[in-house]
Design a protein around this motif. Sequence first.
Motif, PDB file in Angstrom:
ATOM      1  N   THR A  36       0.838  -1.195   0.000  1.00 37.55           N
ATOM      2  CA  THR A  36       0.000   0.000   0.000  1.00 37.55           C
ATOM      3  C   THR A  36       0.873   1.245   0.000  1.00 37.55           C
ATOM      4  N   LYS A  52       2.223   4.733   0.870  1.00 35.88           N
ATOM      5  CA  LYS A  52       2.140   5.581   2.053  1.00 35.88           C
ATOM      6  C   LYS A  52       2.809   6.920   1.763  1.00 35.88           C
ATOM      7  N   LYS A  59       3.668  10.967   3.381  1.00 33.65           N
ATOM      8  CA  LYS A  59       3.777  11.786   4.584  1.00 33.65           C
ATOM      9  C   LYS A  59       3.867  13.255   4.182  1.00 33.65           C
ATOM     10  N   GLU A  67      -4.312   5.460  -5.970  1.00 29.32           N
ATOM     11  CA  GLU A  67      -3.492   5.097  -4.816  1.00 29.32           C
ATOM     12  C   GLU A  67      -3.007   6.335  -4.079  1.00 29.32           C
ATOM     13  N   ALA A  84      -3.867   7.395  -0.316  1.00 26.30           N
ATOM     14  CA  ALA A  84      -2.754   7.596   0.608  1.00 26.30           C
ATOM     15  C   ALA A  84      -2.829   8.957   1.279  1.00 26.30           C
ATOM     16  N   ALA A 108      -5.360   8.717   4.034  1.00 29.23           N
ATOM     17  CA  ALA A 108      -4.820   7.989   5.175  1.00 29.23           C
ATOM     18  C   ALA A 108      -3.841   8.838   5.977  1.00 29.23           C
ATOM     19  N   ALA A 109      -3.195   9.806   5.304  1.00 33.27           N
ATOM     20  CA  ALA A 109      -2.207  10.647   5.978  1.00 33.27           C
ATOM     21  C   ALA A 109      -2.842  11.742   6.824  1.00 33.27           C
TER      22      ALA A 109
END
Length: 226
Positions: free
Chosen positions: A3, A5, A7, A84, A88, A91-92
């Motif tokens: 997955t 990721k 930041k 994606e 992501a 999710a961040a």
Amino acid sequence: MGTLKLKPNAEQLGQLLLCAEIDENKLAGLVSHLAELASPPLVPDGLLKEFGKQLGSLEQSETLLGQVLSLSMLVRDSDSKPVEVVRALRAAMESEEDKQTWDTIAASFQALMESAPVRLVTKAMELSYDYSNLLRGARILTDLRPLFDEDGAEVEGAVVTHTLRFEYSSDDGRHELSIAMDLSDIERLRDQCDRSIVKAKTIRDRFVKDTRRPCLISGETEKQND
């Protein structure tokens, strides 16, 4: 493949949430508008104009385009997909409120990243600078160097000298390179520069005429291309 990721820093997250303040209907209209462009632009300035036509705000257009292009470059660099990246980014985000805010534009943001005009501009930017060394600046320094007598007490003459100084960047940082030139070197360089400009315009115009597709000379603007 695992997955993806991401930041993003606080500034980028803030910019993304500012994008979420754009009217949903305007965003959807922008996606449709880009899909209908017969001759999409190849430079960010041209794409910014198209964003502005639909959003009606330069500030919002600049913020949105900046994030779309930045993340489109990430897609190409990481060999990932827009969907994606969008997931992501969600999710961040730390708070549920921010996640819900992002959800309001996630589909449109993904559609913008997948649009042909954005892909073309991203590819054009990548190909324009896909070299190990990138020129950052160049100038010719002209100096007057005195000729002294044996004792160094009198100036008996002088020589005009030229130095071509490059500033360039590579994987290990910025560098400078200086090259001594004489007048004939400068004249030959001038002629070569003039010829290169003519050649670039010739091949661009021929390509556009033969294929009816847009063509960009690396570094030119939409205005120069008109």
